[in-house]
Design a protein around this motif. Structure first.
Motif, PDB file in Angstrom:
ATOM      1  N   ASP A 171       0.809  -1.217   0.000  1.00 44.93           N
ATOM      2  CA  ASP A 171       0.000   0.000   0.000  1.00 44.93           C
ATOM      3  C   ASP A 171       0.844   1.268   0.000  1.00 44.93           C
ATOM      4  N   LYS A 172       0.373   2.234  -0.760  1.00 47.83           N
ATOM      5  CA  LYS A 172       0.863   3.610  -0.686  1.00 47.83           C
ATOM      6  C   LYS A 172      -0.338   4.445  -0.273  1.00 47.83           C
ATOM      7  N   SER A 173      -0.271   5.067   0.896  1.00 49.45           N
ATOM      8  CA  SER A 173      -1.418   5.810   1.428  1.00 49.45           C
ATOM      9  C   SER A 173      -1.091   7.285   1.570  1.00 49.45           C
ATOM     10  N   SER A 174      -2.067   8.127   1.242  1.00 49.99           N
ATOM     11  CA  SER A 174      -1.935   9.577   1.344  1.00 49.99           C
ATOM     12  C   SER A 174      -3.075  10.114   2.199  1.00 49.99           C
ATOM     13  N   TYR A 175      -2.720  10.935   3.170  1.00 46.90           N
ATOM     14  CA  TYR A 175      -3.712  11.567   4.029  1.00 46.90           C
ATOM     15  C   TYR A 175      -3.094  12.826   4.608  1.00 46.90           C
ATOM     16  N   PHE A 176      -3.894  13.886   4.651  1.00 43.83           N
ATOM     17  CA  PHE A 176      -3.421  15.203   5.053  1.00 43.83           C
ATOM     18  C   PHE A 176      -2.166  15.509   4.246  1.00 43.83           C
ATOM     19  N   ASP A 177      -1.037  15.796   4.904  1.00 40.14           N
ATOM     20  CA  ASP A 177       0.211  16.090   4.183  1.00 40.14           C
ATOM     21  C   ASP A 177       1.180  14.913   4.242  1.00 40.14           C
ATOM     22  N   GLN A 178       0.659  13.730   4.523  1.00 38.49           N
ATOM     23  CA  GLN A 178       1.464  12.540   4.782  1.00 38.49           C
ATOM     24  C   GLN A 178       1.323  11.534   3.642  1.00 38.49           C
ATOM     25  N   VAL A 179       2.437  10.892   3.294  1.00 34.72           N
ATOM     26  CA  VAL A 179       2.424   9.726   2.411  1.00 34.72           C
ATOM     27  C   VAL A 179       3.198   8.643   3.136  1.00 34.72           C
ATOM     28  N   ASP A 180       2.625   7.445   3.251  1.00 30.58           N
ATOM     29  CA  ASP A 180       3.373   6.348   3.851  1.00 30.58           C
ATOM     30  C   ASP A 180       3.167   5.073   3.062  1.00 30.58           C
ATOM     31  N   TYR A 181       4.008   4.100   3.370  1.00 29.58           N
ATOM     32  CA  TYR A 181       4.050   2.846   2.631  1.00 29.58           C
ATOM     33  C   TYR A 181       3.961   1.709   3.634  1.00 29.58           C
ATOM     34  N   GLU A 182       3.213   0.672   3.261  1.00 28.76           N
ATOM     35  CA  GLU A 182       2.929  -0.393   4.211  1.00 28.76           C
ATOM     36  C   GLU A 182       2.799  -1.727   3.489  1.00 28.76           C
ATOM     37  N   LEU A 183       3.209  -2.757   4.193  1.00 32.77           N
ATOM     38  CA  LEU A 183       3.055  -4.127   3.733  1.00 32.77           C
ATOM     39  C   LEU A 183       2.125  -4.820   4.708  1.00 32.77           C
ATOM     40  N   GLU A 184       1.124  -5.541   4.184  1.00 30.54           N
ATOM     41  CA  GLU A 184       0.193  -6.299   5.022  1.00 30.54           C
ATOM     42  C   GLU A 184       0.128  -7.728   4.510  1.00 30.54           C
ATOM     43  N   LEU A 185      -0.033  -8.644   5.438  1.00 29.75           N
ATOM     44  CA  LEU A 185      -0.270 -10.042   5.084  1.00 29.75           C
ATOM     45  C   LEU A 185      -1.469 -10.511   5.879  1.00 29.75           C
ATOM     46  N   GLU A 186      -2.551 -10.866   5.185  1.00 33.21           N
ATOM     47  CA  GLU A 186      -3.754 -11.386   5.836  1.00 33.21           C
ATOM     48  C   GLU A 186      -3.696 -12.906   5.791  1.00 33.21           C
ATOM     49  N   VAL A 187      -3.892 -13.522   6.970  1.00 36.50           N
ATOM     50  CA  VAL A 187      -3.725 -14.967   7.125  1.00 36.50           C
ATOM     51  C   VAL A 187      -4.910 -15.551   7.880  1.00 36.50           C
ATOM     52  N   THR A 188      -4.955 -16.881   7.934  1.00 37.60           N
ATOM     53  CA  THR A 188      -5.992 -17.544   8.715  1.00 37.60           C
ATOM     54  C   THR A 188      -5.431 -18.160   9.989  1.00 37.60           C
ATOM     55  N   ASN A 189      -4.146 -18.484  10.010  1.00 33.41           N
ATOM     56  CA  ASN A 189      -3.498 -19.090  11.173  1.00 33.41           C
ATOM     57  C   ASN A 189      -2.514 -18.081  11.752  1.00 33.41           C
ATOM     58  N   PRO A 190      -2.777 -17.536  12.952  1.00 30.09           N
ATOM     59  CA  PRO A 190      -1.929 -16.469  13.474  1.00 30.09           C
ATOM     60  C   PRO A 190      -0.474 -16.883  13.722  1.00 30.09           C
ATOM     61  N   ALA A 191      -0.241 -18.062  14.276  1.00 27.40           N
ATOM     62  CA  ALA A 191       1.133 -18.475  14.571  1.00 27.40           C
ATOM     63  C   ALA A 191       1.922 -18.705  13.290  1.00 27.40           C
ATOM     64  N   GLN A 192       1.348 -19.457  12.361  1.00 21.70           N
ATOM     65  CA  GLN A 192       2.021 -19.708  11.081  1.00 21.70           C
ATOM     66  C   GLN A 192       2.158 -18.416  10.290  1.00 21.70           C
ATOM     67  N   GLY A 193       1.131 -17.582  10.358  1.00 22.44           N
ATOM     68  CA  GLY A 193       1.155 -16.311   9.647  1.00 22.44           C
ATOM     69  C   GLY A 193       2.272 -15.408  10.117  1.00 22.44           C
ATOM     70  N   ARG A 194       2.474 -15.332  11.422  1.00 22.47           N
ATOM     71  CA  ARG A 194       3.562 -14.500  11.963  1.00 22.47           C
ATOM     72  C   ARG A 194       4.910 -15.004  11.457  1.00 22.47           C
ATOM     73  N   GLU A 195       5.097 -16.318  11.526  1.00 22.68           N
ATOM     74  CA  GLU A 195       6.359 -16.911  11.067  1.00 22.68           C
ATOM     75  C   GLU A 195       6.567 -16.632   9.570  1.00 22.68           C
ATOM     76  N   ASP A 196       5.533 -16.842   8.772  1.00 28.06           N
ATOM     77  CA  ASP A 196       5.636 -16.595   7.333  1.00 28.06           C
ATOM     78  C   ASP A 196       5.919 -15.127   7.036  1.00 28.06           C
ATOM     79  N   PHE A 197       5.276 -14.226   7.773  1.00 24.03           N
ATOM     80  CA  PHE A 197       5.473 -12.796   7.546  1.00 24.03           C
ATOM     81  C   PHE A 197       6.904 -12.397   7.890  1.00 24.03           C
ATOM     82  N   GLU A 198       7.386 -12.863   9.034  1.00 23.87           N
ATOM     83  CA  GLU A 198       8.764 -12.537   9.429  1.00 23.87           C
ATOM     84  C   GLU A 198       9.771 -13.111   8.428  1.00 23.87           C
ATOM     85  N   ASN A 199       9.517 -14.310   7.941  1.00 19.34           N
ATOM     86  CA  ASN A 199      10.401 -14.895   6.924  1.00 19.34           C
ATOM     87  C   ASN A 199      10.364 -14.089   5.626  1.00 19.34           C
ATOM     88  N   PHE A 200       9.184 -13.641   5.230  1.00 23.35           N
ATOM     89  CA  PHE A 200       9.056 -12.830   4.017  1.00 23.35           C
ATOM     90  C   PHE A 200       9.868 -11.548   4.166  1.00 23.35           C
TER      91      PHE A 200
END
Length: 186
Positions: free
Chosen positions: A135-164
């Motif tokens: 994501d590239k988001s713009s609001y007020f005078d701010q621009v920021d960049y973000e990575l999100e990973l939506e998962v179904t298993n929180p423990a595996q998801g955290r591990e996969d996200f950190e590895n990514f």
């Protein structure tokens, strides 16, 4: 529609965003605008809720998020075609489960206001580890960049996200939610 949203987030530097974005040149970005809704004294937030209207080029949806022990319970409701084009000039919450949940908390609907908007250019890719969003988001005078990973298993998801992140040589950085980052700039 309701579902449990479990996602991991990381703020990105622009160079990291550009590098990740270049990995998926075939993916067309989606443009969306989030209109955040609350009362001037943050009544919804005090009740542990966040409310937004998200508009796309064609259509819009109303979303209510309520934090859970793990993740957020997310309630989504498509906005009828006669309502979504009115945003942000008019705030009208349609009948349905979201309005019902807000009214159950005895929140005065007359106090609710559109506090402002955040525009996001989003690239979504379904990977074996989950749904990845850049994501590239713009609001007020701010621009920021973000990575999100939506998962179904929180423990595996955290591990996969950190590895990514490690594989992409991206430093872990705390990423408050978009509504939190938006609210901090109000």
């Amino acid at each position: 529609m309701q579902h449990l949203e479990i996602e991991f987030k990381n703020l990105l530097k622009k160079t990291e965003y550009d590098r990740l974005r270049s990995l998926f040149p075939e993916v067309t970005p989606v443009h969306q605008t989030n209109y955040y809704i609350d009362s001037p004294n943050w009544t919804l937030r005090e009740h542990g809720m966040s409310l937004r209207v998200r508009t796309f080029e064609e259509g819009g949806e109303l979303t209510l998020k309520i934090p859970q022990a793990i993740g957020n319970m997310e309630y989504n409701q498509e906005l009828p075609s006669n309502i979504w084009p009115l945003f942000p000039d008019q705030l009208h919450l349609p009948e349905g489960p979201i309005l019902d949940l807000i009214q159950e908390e005895r929140i005065n609907l007359e106090e609710l206001r559109i506090l402002g908007s955040l525009h996001t250019e989003r690239v979504e890719i379904q990977l074996p580890i989950g749904l990845l969003a850049i994501d590239k988001s713009s609001y007020f005078d701010q621009v920021d960049y973000e990575l999100e990973l939506e998962v179904t298993n929180p423990a595996q998801g955290r591990e996969d996200f950190e590895n990514f992140l490690k594989e992409q040589n991206i430093e872990q950085r705390k990423a408050p939610t978009k509504v939190a980052r938006f609210s901090a700039k109000l």
